[in-house]
Design an enzyme around this catalytic site. Structure first.
Site, PDB file in Angstrom:
ATOM      1  N   LYS A 249      45.811  40.441  31.252  1.00 36.93           N
ATOM      2  CA  LYS A 249      47.037  40.343  32.011  1.00 36.93           C
ATOM      3  C   LYS A 249      47.637  38.711  32.685  1.00 36.93           C
ATOM      4  O   LYS A 249      46.425  38.258  32.064  1.00 36.93           O
ATOM      5  CB  LYS A 249      46.844  40.401  33.900  1.00 36.93           C
ATOM      6  CG  LYS A 249      47.408  41.708  33.814  1.00 36.93           C
ATOM      7  CD  LYS A 249      48.122  42.941  33.329  1.00 36.93           C
ATOM      8  CE  LYS A 249      48.695  44.632  33.026  1.00 36.93           C
ATOM      9  NZ  LYS A 249      47.292  45.223  32.519  1.00 36.93           N
TER      10      LYS A 249
HETATM   11  C1  PLP Z   1      51.959  48.762  34.812  1.00 32.14           C
HETATM   12  C2  PLP Z   1      50.806  49.551  35.138  1.00 32.14           C
HETATM   13  N1  PLP Z   1      50.763  49.023  36.485  1.00 32.14           N
HETATM   14  C3  PLP Z   1      49.750  49.440  37.503  1.00 32.14           C
HETATM   15  C4  PLP Z   1      48.556  48.586  35.937  1.00 32.14           C
HETATM   16  C5  PLP Z   1      46.893  48.824  36.992  1.00 32.14           C
HETATM   17  O1  PLP Z   1      46.152  47.895  36.852  1.00 32.14           O
HETATM   18  P1  PLP Z   1      44.611  47.231  36.925  1.00 32.14           P
HETATM   19  O2  PLP Z   1      44.204  47.475  35.716  1.00 32.14           O
HETATM   20  O3  PLP Z   1      44.766  46.456  38.231  1.00 32.14           O
HETATM   21  O4  PLP Z   1      44.343  48.213  37.800  1.00 32.14           O
HETATM   22  C6  PLP Z   1      48.639  48.261  34.920  1.00 32.14           C
HETATM   23  C7  PLP Z   1      47.441  47.710  33.986  1.00 32.14           C
HETATM   24  O5  PLP Z   1      47.557  47.321  33.070  1.00 32.14           O
HETATM   25  C8  PLP Z   1      49.744  48.711  34.614  1.00 32.14           C
HETATM   26  O6  PLP Z   1      50.286  47.792  33.036  1.00 32.14           O
END
Ligand code: PLP
Length: 403
Positions: free
Chosen positions: A201
């Site tokens: 990210k």
């Molecule tokens: C649109 C979206 N929401 C939520 C997430 C979840 O993030 P995390 O990996 O920090 O839980 C992601 C992860 O890629 C995502 O792309």
């Protein structure tokens, strides 16, 4: 799997350039300062929730221009905790777009609420405000707009439509750390915004996330739920002024961040503006190289705002470019360049066959996006040669595929 290519393609891919090594879809940018910061925490002996987590939360709040920010274990955890903190449960409906990562849907399902899918906007690839309002019923409690690729989408319209209907807005800001709308950073635009600090990210803590909340009350509930609903965290119990007694005030989970991750995040936060500038410059170069190619749509940027450029998504019209985005992916692979697709719409996954049955054929913009989208490598440490290689291969692939 309606509208899916099933991840495969008959086309094998052609070689246009000679790359000696593989250009991955993403490479994290971690330097000596990150290593030193994590080492310092390890030497301190304080490995769990502590002073660094609080410092990181405060620093993120200052950067985003918000009052309440709660570091959590991941964006997935943050989305879930936020819905639970809002009291969402069985019988409630939560609206979300299908073009998202499974975490957005999972948060709703884990609460026992009913997910309602609404189509995306063809320009921003985020939730379409008209589709959102059409999906609202008297059981709708929340909506989760997704800032696709780092574009804050039409968040202001969604917030305006939701307020007055008693619908809470939980922005999935996994991609949009640093994005802005009309001079305000994402994080301060919705009832809550949930960021991801996953390895790929805009900034990273390895795994990690952040929930920003409009009210102190919601932030306190999210924080408490992230720590078993206890009235004292590890810092308050084991710090030099700690006391052993605590009470569990509500049923919660173990989903907070820890100090080593927060120390890494503090260094990354200090580099966030530089990362964003570099991502924006690469996106501008891609836009210039691909705009005007027949059958190719370059991503849009907000008219009055800032795109975080977590992802660079091209859309390829298979009516104009033979093989469509599968051709581009095959050619990138043949030339040792990584790529991806964001996202397989959530209702196409085997685990959610009931949603597939309910929504088949009703979400045309989401299906089109899935048919046409390809994500190119875009990360701050890409070299000029790597950027040129992506440009050369995509342009050659589109030209060779022209019908
Ligand atoms: C649109 C979206 N929401 C939520 C997430 C979840 O993030 P995390 O990996 O920090 O839980 C992601 C992860 O890629 C995502 O792309």
């Amino acid at each position: 799997m309606a509208g899916s290519s099933g991840g495969g393609s008959a086309y094998e891919g052609r070689t246009f350039i000679a790359r000696s090594d593989f250009l991955p879809f993403f490479r994290p940018d971690l330097g000596d300062a990150e290593i030193a910061a994590v080492t310092e925490v390890m030497r301190s002996g304080w490995l769990t929730y502590g002073a660094k987590v609080r410092e990181f939360g405060d620093a993120c709040a200052r950067y985003l221009g918000v009052e309440h920010a709660v570091p959590v274990a991941s964006c997935s955890a943050g989305l879930y905790l936020t819905l639970k903190a809002m009291g969402i449960g069985p019988g409630d409906e939560v609206i979300l777009p299908p073009v998202t990562f499974v975490a957005t849907l999972a948060a709703v399902l884990h609460c026992g609420a009913t997910p309602v899918l609404a189509d995306i906007d063809p320009v921003t690839y985020g939730l379409d405000p008209a589709a959102f309002t059409a999906a609202v019923t008297d059981r709708t409690r929340a909506v989760i707009p997704v800032d696709m690729a780092g574009h804050p989408g039409r968040i202001a319209e969604i917030v305006a439509a939701a307020s007055g209907r008693g619908v809470q807005v939980v922005e999935d800001a996994a991609h949009s750390f640093g994005a802005e709308v009309a001079g305000r950073r994402v994080g301060g635009l919705a009832d809550a915004s949930v960021f991801s600090f996953y390895a790929t990210k805009c900034i990273t803590t390895g795994d990690g996330g952040l929930v920003t909340c409009r009210t102190q009350e919601l932030a306190d509930r999210v924080r408490s739920l992230s720590f078993h609903g206890m009235d004292a965290n590890a810092w308050q119990r084991y710090g030099d002024k700690g006391r052993w007694y605590y009470e569990v005030l509500t049923l919660g989970w173990k989903m907070h961040l820890g100090d080593p991750a927060a120390a890494l995040g503090l260094v990354q936060l200090g580099r966030a503006d530089g990362f964003l500038a570099r991502r924006s410059a690469i996106a501008a170069r891609f836009n210039e190289a691909f705009a005007g190619l027949p059958g190719v749509t370059v991503p849009s940027a907000p008219a009055d705002g800032v795109h975080a450029w977590h992802l660079y998504i091209l859309r390829i019209d298979p009516e104009i470019v033979d093989g469509g985005r599968d051709r581009i992916i095959a050619d990138l692979t043949a030339n040792r360049i990584g790529s991806s697709v964001h996202f397989i719409p959530v209702h196409h996954h085997p685990a959610f066959a009931d949603l597939e049955a309910r929504y088949a054929g009703t979400l045309p913009e989401s299906e089109r996006h899935y048919r046409e989208a390809v994500s190119l490598p875009l990360f701050p440490s890409m070299t000029g040669q790597e950027i040129d290689d992506v440009v050369t291969v995509v342009r050659a692939s589109v030209t060779a595929g022209a019908r």
